[in-house]
Design an enzyme around this catalytic site. Sequence first.
Site, PDB file in Angstrom:
ATOM      1  N   ASN A  10      -8.088   7.469   8.596  1.00 19.24           N
ATOM      2  CA  ASN A  10      -7.283   6.644   7.700  1.00 19.24           C
ATOM      3  C   ASN A  10      -6.453   5.650   8.532  1.00 19.24           C
ATOM      4  O   ASN A  10      -5.526   6.039   9.245  1.00 19.24           O
ATOM      5  CB  ASN A  10      -6.382   7.586   6.874  1.00 19.24           C
ATOM      6  CG  ASN A  10      -5.543   6.851   5.866  1.00 19.24           C
ATOM      7  OD1 ASN A  10      -5.003   5.789   6.153  1.00 19.24           O
ATOM      8  ND2 ASN A  10      -5.422   7.410   4.676  1.00 19.24           N
ATOM      9  N   GLY A  12      -4.314   3.476   7.621  1.00 20.33           N
ATOM     10  CA  GLY A  12      -2.910   3.376   7.205  1.00 20.33           C
ATOM     11  C   GLY A  12      -2.049   4.396   7.933  1.00 20.33           C
ATOM     12  O   GLY A  12      -0.957   4.085   8.431  1.00 20.33           O
ATOM     13  N   LYS A  13      -2.566   5.612   8.036  1.00 12.88           N
ATOM     14  CA  LYS A  13      -1.834   6.660   8.766  1.00 12.88           C
ATOM     15  C   LYS A  13      -1.708   6.277  10.236  1.00 12.88           C
ATOM     16  O   LYS A  13      -0.641   6.412  10.843  1.00 12.88           O
ATOM     17  CB  LYS A  13      -2.590   7.994   8.695  1.00 12.88           C
ATOM     18  CG  LYS A  13      -2.610   8.666   7.353  1.00 12.88           C
ATOM     19  CD  LYS A  13      -3.361  10.004   7.497  1.00 12.88           C
ATOM     20  CE  LYS A  13      -3.560  10.696   6.169  1.00 12.88           C
ATOM     21  NZ  LYS A  13      -4.330  11.940   6.316  1.00 12.88           N
ATOM     22  N   ASP A  69      -2.378  16.050   7.124  1.00  8.75           N
ATOM     23  CA  ASP A  69      -2.904  16.167   5.765  1.00  8.75           C
ATOM     24  C   ASP A  69      -1.745  15.894   4.837  1.00  8.75           C
ATOM     25  O   ASP A  69      -0.682  16.501   4.940  1.00  8.75           O
ATOM     26  CB  ASP A  69      -3.538  17.536   5.485  1.00  8.75           C
ATOM     27  CG  ASP A  69      -4.508  17.419   4.310  1.00  8.75           C
ATOM     28  OD1 ASP A  69      -5.508  16.686   4.464  1.00  8.75           O
ATOM     29  OD2 ASP A  69      -4.261  18.000   3.246  1.00  8.75           O
ATOM     30  N   PHE A 154      -0.237   1.744   2.033  1.00  8.75           N
ATOM     31  CA  PHE A 154      -1.595   2.138   1.664  1.00  8.75           C
ATOM     32  C   PHE A 154      -1.518   3.191   0.564  1.00  8.75           C
ATOM     33  O   PHE A 154      -0.436   3.592   0.146  1.00  8.75           O
ATOM     34  CB  PHE A 154      -2.373   2.662   2.893  1.00  8.75           C
ATOM     35  CG  PHE A 154      -1.884   3.997   3.413  1.00  8.75           C
ATOM     36  CD1 PHE A 154      -0.797   4.072   4.265  1.00  8.75           C
ATOM     37  CD2 PHE A 154      -2.514   5.184   3.036  1.00  8.75           C
ATOM     38  CE1 PHE A 154      -0.346   5.308   4.735  1.00  8.75           C
ATOM     39  CE2 PHE A 154      -2.081   6.422   3.503  1.00  8.75           C
ATOM     40  CZ  PHE A 154      -0.990   6.477   4.351  1.00  8.75           C
ATOM     41  N   GLY A 155      -2.681   3.641   0.105  1.00 10.76           N
ATOM     42  CA  GLY A 155      -2.730   4.730  -0.877  1.00 10.76           C
ATOM     43  C   GLY A 155      -1.913   4.438  -2.135  1.00 10.76           C
ATOM     44  O   GLY A 155      -2.044   3.375  -2.750  1.00 10.76           O
ATOM     45  N   LYS A 177       9.667   2.186   6.072  1.00 12.30           N
ATOM     46  CA  LYS A 177       8.900   3.303   5.491  1.00 12.30           C
ATOM     47  C   LYS A 177       8.920   4.507   6.440  1.00 12.30           C
ATOM     48  O   LYS A 177       9.082   5.643   6.004  1.00 12.30           O
ATOM     49  CB  LYS A 177       7.455   2.879   5.182  1.00 12.30           C
ATOM     50  CG  LYS A 177       6.690   3.977   4.450  1.00 12.30           C
ATOM     51  CD  LYS A 177       5.249   3.638   4.104  1.00 12.30           C
ATOM     52  CE  LYS A 177       4.530   4.921   3.646  1.00 12.30           C
ATOM     53  NZ  LYS A 177       3.081   4.778   3.536  1.00 12.30           N
ATOM     54  N   HIS A 182       7.709  10.837   4.095  1.00 11.58           N
ATOM     55  CA  HIS A 182       7.236  12.182   4.436  1.00 11.58           C
ATOM     56  C   HIS A 182       6.680  12.192   5.866  1.00 11.58           C
ATOM     57  O   HIS A 182       6.981  13.061   6.663  1.00 11.58           O
ATOM     58  CB  HIS A 182       6.168  12.605   3.424  1.00 11.58           C
ATOM     59  CG  HIS A 182       5.095  11.585   3.186  1.00 11.58           C
ATOM     60  ND1 HIS A 182       5.371  10.255   2.967  1.00 11.58           N
ATOM     61  CD2 HIS A 182       3.733  11.675   3.173  1.00 11.58           C
ATOM     62  CE1 HIS A 182       4.243   9.594   2.815  1.00 11.58           C
ATOM     63  NE2 HIS A 182       3.233  10.430   2.933  1.00 11.58           N
ATOM     64  N   ARG A 183       5.866  11.179   6.172  1.00 10.01           N
ATOM     65  CA  ARG A 183       5.228  11.121   7.493  1.00 10.01           C
ATOM     66  C   ARG A 183       6.283  10.898   8.580  1.00 10.01           C
ATOM     67  O   ARG A 183       6.266  11.557   9.619  1.00 10.01           O
ATOM     68  CB  ARG A 183       4.195   9.981   7.489  1.00 10.01           C
ATOM     69  CG  ARG A 183       3.362   9.882   8.758  1.00 10.01           C
ATOM     70  CD  ARG A 183       2.089   9.078   8.539  1.00 10.01           C
ATOM     71  NE  ARG A 183       1.240   9.730   7.548  1.00 10.01           N
ATOM     72  CZ  ARG A 183       1.115   9.330   6.274  1.00 10.01           C
ATOM     73  NH1 ARG A 183       1.732   8.251   5.849  1.00 10.01           N
ATOM     74  NH2 ARG A 183       0.368   9.998   5.424  1.00 10.01           N
TER      75      ARG A 183
HETATM   76  P1  ITT Z   1      -7.886  11.624   6.955  1.00  9.11           P
HETATM   77  O1  ITT Z   1      -8.202  12.957   6.312  1.00  9.11           O
HETATM   78  O2  ITT Z   1      -9.051  11.024   7.656  1.00  9.11           O
HETATM   79  O3  ITT Z   1      -6.632  11.684   7.770  1.00  9.11           O
HETATM   80  P2  ITT Z   1      -7.417  10.855   4.216  1.00  9.11           P
HETATM   81  O4  ITT Z   1      -6.981   9.597   3.545  1.00  9.11           O
HETATM   82  O5  ITT Z   1      -8.649  11.542   3.702  1.00  9.11           O
HETATM   83  O6  ITT Z   1      -7.551  10.569   5.779  1.00  9.11           O
HETATM   84  P3  ITT Z   1      -5.789  13.067   3.323  1.00  9.11           P
HETATM   85  O7  ITT Z   1      -6.940  13.938   3.001  1.00  9.11           O
HETATM   86  O8  ITT Z   1      -4.595  13.643   4.018  1.00  9.11           O
HETATM   87  O9  ITT Z   1      -6.216  11.848   4.222  1.00  9.11           O
HETATM   88  O10 ITT Z   1      -5.334  12.382   1.960  1.00  9.11           O
HETATM   89  C1  ITT Z   1      -4.129  11.721   1.917  1.00  9.11           C
HETATM   90  C2  ITT Z   1      -4.086  10.815   0.697  1.00  9.11           C
HETATM   91  O11 ITT Z   1      -2.783  10.905   0.123  1.00  9.11           O
HETATM   92  C3  ITT Z   1      -4.258   9.370   1.134  1.00  9.11           C
HETATM   93  O12 ITT Z   1      -5.629   8.972   1.125  1.00  9.11           O
HETATM   94  C4  ITT Z   1      -3.408   8.647   0.114  1.00  9.11           C
HETATM   95  O13 ITT Z   1      -4.123   8.479  -1.075  1.00  9.11           O
HETATM   96  C5  ITT Z   1      -2.271   9.638  -0.133  1.00  9.11           C
HETATM   97  N1  ITT Z   1      -1.155   9.368   0.798  1.00  9.11           N
HETATM   98  C6  ITT Z   1      -0.769  10.114   1.875  1.00  9.11           C
HETATM   99  N2  ITT Z   1       0.260   9.530   2.505  1.00  9.11           N
HETATM  100  C7  ITT Z   1       0.523   8.401   1.829  1.00  9.11           C
HETATM  101  C8  ITT Z   1       1.458   7.368   1.995  1.00  9.11           C
HETATM  102  O14 ITT Z   1       2.298   7.343   3.025  1.00  9.11           O
HETATM  103  N3  ITT Z   1       1.457   6.370   1.113  1.00  9.11           N
HETATM  104  C9  ITT Z   1       0.600   6.356   0.088  1.00  9.11           C
HETATM  105  N4  ITT Z   1      -0.325   7.270  -0.147  1.00  9.11           N
HETATM  106  C10 ITT Z   1      -0.376   8.308   0.728  1.00  9.11           C
END
Ligand code: ITT
Length: 198
Positions: A10, A12-13, A69, A154-155, A177, A182-183
């Site tokens: 991801n 964004g992370k 996660d 993102f997300g 942010k 949370h992050r």
């Molecule tokens: P990886 O497993 O490859 O790290 P992923 O996107 O599949 O990437 P997750 O299974 O942890 O990761 O799912 C996290 C989801 O939660 C992410 O795709 C977003 O939809 C949401 N999310 C998590 N943190 C967020 C944030 O800071 N802002 C917005 N949405 C977030």
Amino acid sequence: MRRIVLASHNAGKLKEIKAYFAPHGFEILFAADCGCEDVEETGTTFIENAILKARAVAEHVDGSVLADDSGLEVDALGGAPGVYSARYAGEHGNNDSNIDKLLAALKGVPTEKRTARFHAMMVLMKHAQDPAPEIFHGVWEGRILEARQGTGGFGYDPVFFAPEKNVSAAELDLDEKNILSHRGKALQKMLTSLTRND
Ligand code: ITT
């Protein structure tokens, strides 16, 4: 410079975690760049999935691996989308459809009942057989807006209202942010632990 591989695909992370650690002398490498495949997230809790992701990547790289996660817990939906946040509407990582589904599920729910929180469960594993990985949990309390606001992040950021600033998470810049999220909170705990003996 200390190196940590991020067990994530991801972007964004990665952007947020890189920015957080840059001033502290840590280099964060993307697992996608190490040729590591995405692991199936079969757990029903954030911690199970974080451990699965960290271990899968640790088997292919030398040194410490970090997995994140994360997801959204919405009270009016009994905690959904939770661990299914990335694939709430079916297709993994389709942020637009995920938000559409969330807004539809909350249609007609009054403001005071739209409470929600983001969780970030971070696992730091020294190697694939590490019997005691370190765990850092961060939570960000807010609520779900009735429509998208802002274009950053993102997300679910465009529909997550951050009460501290009276804006959506998508209206915050990266540094803002990282202070509230949370992050950012999980990363702060991790940084404290990593630098304790320096
Ligand atoms: P990886 O497993 O490859 O790290 P992923 O996107 O599949 O990437 P997750 O299974 O942890 O990761 O799912 C996290 C989801 O939660 C992410 O795709 C977003 O939809 C949401 N999310 C998590 N943190 C967020 C944030 O800071 N802002 C917005 N949405 C977030």
